[in-house]
Write a protein that holds these residues in place. Sequence first.
Motif, short mmCIF file in Angstrom:
data_model
loop_
_atom_site.label_atom_id
_atom_site.label_comp_id
_atom_site.label_asym_id
_atom_site.label_seq_id
_atom_site.Cartn_x
_atom_site.Cartn_y
_atom_site.Cartn_z
N ALA A 1 -6.06 16.07 -42.66
CA ALA A 1 -6.95 17.00 -43.36
C ALA A 1 -7.39 16.35 -44.66
O ALA A 1 -6.88 15.30 -45.05
N THR A 2 -8.32 17.01 -45.34
CA THR A 2 -8.84 16.50 -46.61
C THR A 2 -8.12 17.20 -47.76
O THR A 2 -8.03 18.44 -47.79
N LEU A 3 -7.59 16.41 -48.68
CA LEU A 3 -6.82 16.95 -49.80
C LEU A 3 -7.75 17.48 -50.88
O LEU A 3 -8.72 16.83 -51.26
N GLY A 4 -7.43 18.67 -51.37
CA GLY A 4 -8.17 19.26 -52.48
C GLY A 4 -7.28 19.36 -53.72
O GLY A 4 -6.59 18.42 -54.09
N SER A 5 -7.25 20.52 -54.35
CA SER A 5 -6.50 20.70 -55.58
C SER A 5 -5.03 20.96 -55.28
O SER A 5 -4.64 21.36 -54.17
N VAL A 6 -4.21 20.73 -56.30
CA VAL A 6 -2.77 20.98 -56.21
C VAL A 6 -2.35 21.75 -57.46
O VAL A 6 -2.69 21.37 -58.58
N SER A 7 -1.64 22.84 -57.25
CA SER A 7 -1.09 23.59 -58.38
C SER A 7 0.40 23.74 -58.16
O SER A 7 0.91 23.62 -57.05
N ALA A 8 1.12 24.03 -59.24
CA ALA A 8 2.58 24.10 -59.17
C ALA A 8 3.10 25.12 -60.14
O ALA A 8 2.43 25.48 -61.12
N ARG A 9 4.31 25.61 -59.87
CA ARG A 9 4.98 26.49 -60.80
C ARG A 9 6.48 26.39 -60.56
O ARG A 9 6.94 25.99 -59.50
N ARG A 10 7.23 26.80 -61.58
CA ARG A 10 8.69 26.80 -61.48
C ARG A 10 9.20 28.22 -61.29
O ARG A 10 8.47 29.19 -61.37
N ASP A 11 10.52 28.30 -61.08
CA ASP A 11 11.19 29.59 -60.93
C ASP A 11 10.50 30.46 -59.91
O ASP A 11 10.35 31.67 -60.10
N PHE A 12 10.04 29.84 -58.84
CA PHE A 12 9.34 30.59 -57.79
C PHE A 12 10.28 30.79 -56.63
O PHE A 12 10.85 29.85 -56.11
N VAL A 13 10.48 32.05 -56.25
CA VAL A 13 11.38 32.37 -55.15
C VAL A 13 10.56 32.98 -54.03
O VAL A 13 9.96 34.04 -54.19
#
Length: 546
Positions: free
Chosen positions: A74-86
């Motif tokens: 597939a074609t890669l787009g944006s990447v987002s991240a966060r912590r303390d995610f359950v």
Amino acid sequence: MRALALCLILVPLPGWADDILVSSRVEAVTLFPDGAAVTRSADFELPAGTHRLILADLPRTTPLATVRVAVEGATLGSVSARRDFVLPRGAETPPEVAEAEAEVERRRTALDAAMAEISRIRAGAQGAEARAAFLGRLGQGEGAAAMGVEDLQALARMIGAETETALTDSIAARDRAAAAERGLEPLREALAEARQALAALVPEEEARAMLAITVTAADGPVEGPTEGKVTVGYTVNTARWMPVYDIRLDRAESRVMIERGALVSQETGESWTGVALGLSTARPGGQTGPSELRPLLRRISDPGEEAEASVVRGDRMRLALARGAIAAAAPPVRARATAFDGLAVHYDYPVAVDIATGADNLRLALGDLEMPADLLAEAVPERDDNAYLMASIVNGSDEIVLPSAQAMFYLDGRFVGQQPLELIPAGGKALLPFGPIDGLRLTRIVRERNEGDRGVLTKSNERSEAVRIAVENLTGETWPLRLLDWVPYSEQEDLKISWQADPAPSETDPDGRRGILEWRFELAPGATREVALSHRMVWPEGKVLD
């Protein structure tokens, strides 16, 4: 494959309409002496169009700024991240965890059954004791007073026999209970081991870090979902490795075996199972470029101007520091390169490994090196009372023996000590120690010194000393001996140093160590070898000897 290095944007997730949850696992790790590069991957299936892949199983401590993402299929787009995610990761339990949980339950059931059996045995003992007590009261009732002599005798015999049987049963039951209690300890230990094994499989905290990766799947020639793979790489500083060695000398064969190993450990918050492991001596957290060399300005001045010049220099330095123009005075830490081409050494471990987080160091075997050795006894009478067994080797392999803080030395299978090991390059020489030779006794006696300790007149500009060195062989074999001692040396023309030795040394300044003298000889059983050594230093009047 399309790979993109991304600076991750920490933003909240707006919704889950086109989101696809995928599970990832660590598949490869490269360990450094003070960190690791981790590669994890996840397979996915998705229909044509744009979607977000949600990886909710990264350790909470993952350094998100170092994360890099690549996508196949597939074609890669944006990447987002966060912590303390359950995020719920499904009710399905991994097979290895389910097996460990079942083992804990089995061992707990065995322990409970054993404890229940002990309680049953003790209840039997208490019943027997109660029966004996009842029989004792039976002979004391009012009815016994009205009985005839024969009936009383019969009753007494019955009470005695039954009481004896009851007490015997009680004693036997208590013995069985005590034996069963002794058998509880192995069951408790087995249960503790099973619980520890389960904890090693699932030590992760509930809080996790999350990645949301936008990908676009194009319509393919075949109808159906698009299959692909997402790869996530990042670095951590909570993992490490170090080389360790067991070095074994076989005196009869005059051979040295170097058993190479690696101690690896990690505290990333998740256990690594079946990972492809690489070991590198590179230090990504250290210096990666050469230090800056600054010009050195020197000046001369009249003696009266020195104090003023010192103040001016101090003001200039403070100004430069305020402007950030002067680098830190402490020298940078440099990692020593050990590979043939001057770069870091890298090992690919041949099989997949499991490394639990927070566990003790895991030792991995890196293969053995075997080489012939020349044995000798090395004697330093100025410091030691006995000689030491040394093995001189040449690394005839095409592999480097890396420096290590943990090298264990064995002589004919007997442990003799531990000490650091220096780098031994391919084709390089090394002198390895294998413990003291108590039967080779050393003495060093100062026979004359002109500093007043023996009544010899002293001069303020002259020093001299004469010593007698002796090596005595109290063993039953002949030893090739290397005897080392020293005389002072000077780099100043005005400080004159002369020395004499009888016999003359075999070599002076060995390995470039100035002032060191070396004698080599064979020392037979019961023999003693002596060396007379003296030196004299003279310098101009008015000077002071440092």
